[in-house]
Design a protein around this motif. Structure first.
Motif, PDB file in Angstrom:
ATOM      1  N   ASP A   1       0.932  -1.183  -0.031  1.00 46.21           N
ATOM      2  CA  ASP A   1       0.063  -0.145  -0.093  1.00 46.21           C
ATOM      3  C   ASP A   1       0.909   1.253  -0.162  1.00 46.21           C
ATOM      4  O   ASP A   1       1.784   1.454   0.952  1.00 46.21           O
TER       5      ASP A   1
ATOM      6  N   LYS B   1       0.944   5.647  -0.726  1.00 44.64           N
ATOM      7  CA  LYS B   1       0.367   6.971  -1.035  1.00 44.64           C
ATOM      8  C   LYS B   1       1.290   8.034  -1.492  1.00 44.64           C
ATOM      9  O   LYS B   1       2.589   7.577  -1.460  1.00 44.64           O
ATOM     10  N   TYR B   2       0.858   8.902  -2.120  1.00 44.20           N
ATOM     11  CA  TYR B   2       1.664   9.937  -2.955  1.00 44.20           C
ATOM     12  C   TYR B   2       1.256  11.318  -2.237  1.00 44.20           C
ATOM     13  O   TYR B   2      -0.025  11.689  -2.289  1.00 44.20           O
TER      14      TYR B   2
ATOM     15  N   THR C   1      -0.395  -1.176  -4.166  1.00 48.22           N
ATOM     16  CA  THR C   1      -1.872  -0.881  -3.991  1.00 48.22           C
ATOM     17  C   THR C   1      -2.017   0.497  -3.771  1.00 48.22           C
ATOM     18  O   THR C   1      -1.280   1.417  -3.040  1.00 48.22           O
ATOM     19  N   PHE C   2      -2.548   1.268  -4.765  1.00 53.09           N
ATOM     20  CA  PHE C   2      -2.889   2.618  -4.944  1.00 53.09           C
ATOM     21  C   PHE C   2      -4.200   3.127  -4.732  1.00 53.09           C
ATOM     22  O   PHE C   2      -5.085   2.316  -5.495  1.00 53.09           O
ATOM     23  N   GLU C   3      -4.677   3.907  -3.693  1.00 56.11           N
ATOM     24  CA  GLU C   3      -6.080   4.055  -3.539  1.00 56.11           C
ATOM     25  C   GLU C   3      -6.881   2.914  -3.665  1.00 56.11           C
ATOM     26  O   GLU C   3      -7.988   2.954  -3.986  1.00 56.11           O
ATOM     27  N   GLY C   4      -6.608   2.148  -2.614  1.00 56.74           N
ATOM     28  CA  GLY C   4      -7.274   0.921  -2.546  1.00 56.74           C
ATOM     29  C   GLY C   4      -7.433  -0.007  -3.637  1.00 56.74           C
ATOM     30  O   GLY C   4      -7.899  -1.242  -3.229  1.00 56.74           O
ATOM     31  N   LYS C   5      -6.581   0.036  -4.820  1.00 60.84           N
ATOM     32  CA  LYS C   5      -6.798  -0.965  -5.889  1.00 60.84           C
ATOM     33  C   LYS C   5      -5.181  -1.920  -5.711  1.00 60.84           C
ATOM     34  O   LYS C   5      -4.247  -1.207  -5.872  1.00 60.84           O
TER      35      LYS C   5
ATOM     36  N   THR D   1      -1.822  -2.079  -8.695  1.00 59.78           N
ATOM     37  CA  THR D   1      -2.177  -1.152  -9.763  1.00 59.78           C
ATOM     38  C   THR D   1      -1.043  -0.944 -10.901  1.00 59.78           C
ATOM     39  O   THR D   1       0.209  -0.845 -10.391  1.00 59.78           O
TER      40      THR D   1
ATOM     41  N   LEU E   1      -0.696   4.436 -12.884  1.00 60.27           N
ATOM     42  CA  LEU E   1      -0.291   5.019 -11.627  1.00 60.27           C
ATOM     43  C   LEU E   1       0.196   6.469 -12.050  1.00 60.27           C
ATOM     44  O   LEU E   1      -0.078   7.646 -11.719  1.00 60.27           O
TER      45      LEU E   1
ATOM     46  N   THR F   1      -1.994   9.168 -13.872  1.00 59.20           N
ATOM     47  CA  THR F   1      -3.008   9.697 -12.753  1.00 59.20           C
ATOM     48  C   THR F   1      -1.926  10.766 -11.891  1.00 59.20           C
ATOM     49  O   THR F   1      -2.544  11.893 -11.762  1.00 59.20           O
TER      50      THR F   1
ATOM     51  N   SER G   1      -2.518  15.028 -11.901  1.00 59.52           N
ATOM     52  CA  SER G   1      -2.654  15.632 -10.511  1.00 59.52           C
ATOM     53  C   SER G   1      -1.802  16.674 -10.368  1.00 59.52           C
ATOM     54  O   SER G   1      -1.970  17.850  -9.986  1.00 59.52           O
TER      55      SER G   1
END
Length: 231
Positions: free
Chosen positions: A17, A19-20, A72-76, A79, A84, A87, A91
Motif C-alpha cells: 500500500d 500513498k503519494y 496498492t494505490f487508492e485501494g486498488k 495497480t 499510476l 494519474t 494531478s
C-alpha cells in the motif's frame, strides 16, 4: 518438499500500500499561471523484467528471491505503474496550474500532448555484511508534441537514483514510500521545471506596437487589435 518446490516455481507476490503526497516544493518555481490544456497519455512500461501482457506484473516495483512486490494505490491492489504515473502526472500538472487531462490517445483539441516510457521504476536492497543499501530508481523518457503533432520535446530522459544505507531490518513498505515520495516526486518536479518554458502561456506576454500613434495589442493568437490611443 514438493509444495515448497511448487511455491518457488510459481513465486509469491504481495501488493504494498502506497500513498503519494501531492504537490511539490514551492521554492522550485514550478507553479505557473498558464491555463494551457495538456493531455497526459498512458505511459508505456518498457521495463525488461515486467510481463507487459500481465496487468499484475505491470504493477511490480521490486523482486527478491521468489517474491515480487506490486503496488496498492487508492485501494486498488496491483495497480499498474503506467496507470499510476498517468494519474499522478495529471494531478501534479493541475497543481502546477495547467489544465491537465488524462487521454487515451493524442488529441488536437489540447495545446500539448505528453507521452512517456517507463524505463525504470523499482527499488532493490543490496545486502552487505552488516547493512543493507536500499536503492530506489525512477527513469522516465518523455515526449511532448503540440496540437499539430509537432515535436517540442523528444524522448527526453528524467531520472533519479536514490540510495542510502539502511539497517538490516529495512521494510519493503518503507522503500515503496521513498520510491514514490522521494525518487518519483523529484522526477515529476524536474519535468515541470524543464517543461515550464515550453508550456508558457502567451496570454501572459504583452506585445505592443504602434501605428500612427495608436497602440495595437497582439492577442494570444498573434492577431493585432486596437488597444488605445497613446497620444
Amino acid at each position: 518438499m514438493l509444495s515448497l518446490a511448487v511455491l518457488a516455481a510459481a513465486g509469491c507476490t504481495r501488493s504494498l500500500d502506497v500513498k503519494y503526497a501531492g504537490g511539490f516544493d514551492q521554492a522550485s518555481g514550478v507553479k505557473t499561471t498558464s491555463l494551457k490544456k495538456v493531455a497526459i497519455l498512458p505511459f508505456n512500461d518498457e521495463r525488461a523484467w515486467v510481463d507487459k501482457a500481465d496487468e499484475q506484473s505491470r504493477s511490480y516495483i521490486a523482486k527478491q528471491g521468489v517474491w515480487k512486490f506490486g503496488l496498492t494505490f487508492e485501494g486498488k491492489e496491483y495497480t499498474p505503474v503506467s496507470g499510476l504515473l498517468q494519474t499522478l502526472f495529471v494531478s501534479e500538472f493541475k497543481a502546477a496550474g495547467y489544465d491537465a487531462v488524462a487521454s487515451a490517445s493524442p488529441s488536437s483539441d489540447v495545446a500539448y500532448n505528453l507521452s512517456g516510457r517507463v524505463v525504470n521504476f523499482e527499488f532493490e536492497n543490496e545486502t552487505g555484511l552488516v547493512t543493507v543499501t536500499s536503492r530506489r530508481v525512477v527513469t522516465l523518457a518523455l515526449s511532448l508534441t503540440d496540437s499539430t503533432g509537432k515535436s517540442v520535446l523528444d524522448n527526453q530522459l528524467f531520472s533519479e537514483n536514490d540510495r542510502e544505507n539502511e539497517g538490516m531490518g529495512v521494510m519493503h513498505s518503507t522503500n515503496a514510500d521513498k520510491l514514490m515520495n522521494r525518487a518519483l516526486k523529484k522526477v515529476v518536479t524536474d519535468v515541470l521545471i524543464r517543461l515550464k518554458p515550453q508550456l508558457a502561456s502567451r496570454d501572459n506576454i504583452d506585445f505592443r506596437v504602434t501605428l500612427n500613434g495608436i497602440a495595437l495589442h497582439q492577442d494570444s493568437y498573434g492577431a493585432y487589435q486596437l488597444a488605445h490611443n497613446i497620444r
